[in-house]
Scaffold this motif. Sequence first.
Motif, mmCIF file in Angstrom:
data_model
loop_
_atom_site.group_PDB
_atom_site.id
_atom_site.type_symbol
_atom_site.label_atom_id
_atom_site.label_comp_id
_atom_site.label_asym_id
_atom_site.label_seq_id
_atom_site.Cartn_x
_atom_site.Cartn_y
_atom_site.Cartn_z
ATOM 1 N N ARG A 45 0.680 -1.081 -0.068
ATOM 2 C CA ARG A 45 -0.296 -0.081 0.048
ATOM 3 C C ARG A 45 1.220 0.979 -0.104
ATOM 4 N N HIS A 47 1.059 2.572 -2.649
ATOM 5 C CA HIS A 47 0.267 3.574 -3.498
ATOM 6 C C HIS A 47 -1.310 2.554 -3.339
ATOM 7 N N ASP A 48 -2.800 3.095 -3.916
ATOM 8 C CA ASP A 48 -3.647 2.658 -4.031
ATOM 9 C C ASP A 48 -3.963 2.324 -5.712
ATOM 10 N N ARG A 53 -8.420 -3.719 -6.462
ATOM 11 C CA ARG A 53 -8.169 -3.754 -5.108
ATOM 12 C C ARG A 53 -6.920 -5.004 -4.675
ATOM 13 N N THR A 55 -6.314 -7.205 -1.590
ATOM 14 C CA THR A 55 -6.649 -7.778 -1.009
ATOM 15 C C THR A 55 -5.481 -9.197 -0.534
ATOM 16 N N ASP A 60 -9.485 -5.876 1.600
ATOM 17 C CA ASP A 60 -8.611 -4.925 1.114
ATOM 18 C C ASP A 60 -7.508 -4.247 1.794
ATOM 19 N N ARG A 62 -6.829 -1.230 2.316
ATOM 20 C CA ARG A 62 -6.954 0.445 2.395
ATOM 21 C C ARG A 62 -7.762 -0.177 3.936
ATOM 22 N N ASP A 63 -8.738 -1.503 3.948
ATOM 23 C CA ASP A 63 -9.321 -1.535 5.383
ATOM 24 C C ASP A 63 -8.819 -1.840 6.583
ATOM 25 N N PRO A 66 -3.019 1.047 9.108
ATOM 26 C CA PRO A 66 -1.669 0.701 8.647
ATOM 27 C C PRO A 66 -0.350 1.098 8.947
#
Length: 231
Positions: A45, A47-48, A53, A55, A60, A62-63, A66
Amino acid sequence: MSFRYAGADRDALAGVSVDVPAGSSLALVGHTGSGKSTLAALVARLHDPTAGRVTIDGVDVRDLDPEVLASIVGVVSQETYLVHASIRENLLLAAPEATDADLWQALAAAQVADLASLPDGLDTIVGSRGYRFSGGEQQRIAIARTILRGPRVLILDEATSALDNETERALQVALDRLVEGRTTITIAHRLSTVEGADQIVVLDDGRVVEQGRHGELLAAEGAYAGLALAA
């Protein structure tokens, strides 16, 4: 999944779909600029994705918090980052509770235990951007730091690029032990380092052009076989 860098006029990755079973090894190969490091960066992550997505265990990235993601995914790249502090402090960034014995064990596994001969041992100051050590020594210290973290997902992005052949062979033994039971993504130009991967993905201009195992891809006489001949 696709990704485009800000300001770019085309995707760095386009329509990429790769499934890496837990505990297996994936190798990403291709010419410079094909998208290998970009794909690995999306897993960590850095970058996104622009579309789609990434996983881990169905979640994901992003969920994920950090700090949680950082504990799950470990990255060792050719661009090693060491802080202007002692060897001990650099290693403790990965495992604050580690003992000196733990640190020396990790350094030994990374084939850099000869640092014990330095007058200040673990208290030796690395120096700004690690200038006190060679590129190979910096990479091995970074690998020791990753060993201490023990991530479930390990990304090796040209991790041994600064090492001579003899040291690389010794370090590869340590890396082989490190990756046991972990999901591993390896990026390398030298195909000899990825021949044993469970899955090899060949990228070209941001797209997957071949996928399979070493022997299968050689027999197909396609892009992978071309890379092997050029090596």
